[in-house]
Enzyme design. Structure first.
Site, PDB file in Angstrom:
ATOM      1  N   ALA A  15      32.584  -5.064  28.372  1.00 17.85           N
ATOM      2  CA  ALA A  15      33.047  -4.034  29.301  1.00 17.85           C
ATOM      3  C   ALA A  15      33.144  -4.607  30.707  1.00 17.85           C
ATOM      4  CB  ALA A  15      32.101  -2.833  29.282  1.00 17.85           C
ATOM      5  N   ASP A  16      33.975  -3.983  31.510  1.00 19.07           N
ATOM      6  CA  ASP A  16      34.075  -4.330  32.925  1.00 19.07           C
ATOM      7  C   ASP A  16      34.330  -3.051  33.705  1.00 19.07           C
ATOM      8  OD1 ASP A  16      34.355  -6.841  34.778  1.00 19.07           O
ATOM      9  OD2 ASP A  16      35.881  -5.414  35.451  1.00 19.07           O
TER      10      ASP A  16
END
EC number: 3.6.1.9
Length: 227
Positions: free
Chosen positions: A86-87
């Protein structure tokens, strides 16, 4: 936050299902997964998986690309497993706000956000090493930040709670000057949209795309055009 949803992993009914691997060193993402009841191991993506902002990218495009790169980086180093990457970034009046470099940078971000509505975007990538399939999605949460007084700003900066957090704030810190608008995902602001993650897991086998090059090499050429 409300009770966090949990879904079974793809192939959980098989004799030898893939295990979940979190491609992040973020303690907040690990805490969210644990709170929802997931069993997982942690193998952070290397720093080289994050190349920063491309000048022509929107915030959703950026987090989708970086989530993919992080997952690909870990997939290239394992033999088996379902990788979750994830970012997260904040976005306000056309500015993409990642993690602040230092106190002055954090103050600059907070002064920009103060008194404004803004967005938090998280890109999520699930990648099955065994099947060489992946899915990427982006979730947006709208937030409202009150006008910060000089005292509130100084207290927050002195607390160091801005360190390592997109936009220089952490929703989980319980600041009364920060609110989610409507019914948008609160966990998304913390770094992992748990509601959408459950949906992605439930529908992974139907929606995942096949890939033939499980490394980040295949996207290096597109990243080289960033400026």
């Amino acid at each position: 936050m409300n009770d966090l949803p949990r879904a079974e992993l793809p192939g959980s009914g098989s004799p030898n299902p893939e295990s979940l691997i979190l491609a992040s060193g973020s303690p907040r993402r690990a805490q969210l997964l644990s709170a929802a009841g997931y069993e997982f191991s942690v193998q952070p993506a290397s720093d080289s998986a994050e190349c920063g902002i491309c000048s022509r990218e929107t915030a959703p495009e950026m987090v989708a690309r970086l989530a993919y790169r992080k997952a690909a980086d870990v997939v290239a180093r394992i033999d088996d497993g379902l990788v979750l990457a994830a970012d997260t970034v904040a976005s306000c009046v056309g500015n993409i706000l990642g993690k602040p470099h230092n106190r002055d940078h954090a103050e600059e971000m907070l002064r920009l956000l103060s008194g404004r509505n803004h967005d938090v975007f998280t890109g999520v990538c699930l990648w099955s090493r065994r099947d060489e399939k992946f899915v990427v999605d982006v979730v947006r949460t709208r937030l409202q930040m009150s006008d910060l007084t000089d005292q509130q700003l100084t207290e927050h900066l002195d607390s160091l709670r801005w360190d390592g957090k997109a936009g220089a704030f952490g929703y989980q810190d319980g600041n009364d000057w920060l609110k989610v608008i409507g019914n948008d995902s609160e966990s998304n602001v913390v770094g992992l949209p748990m509601e959408r993650l459950a949906e992605l897991l439930e529908n992974f086998e139907q929606n995942a795309e096949k890939i033939t090059t499980p490394t980040i090499d295949s996207i290096e050429s597109s990243d080289s055009s960033c400026s």
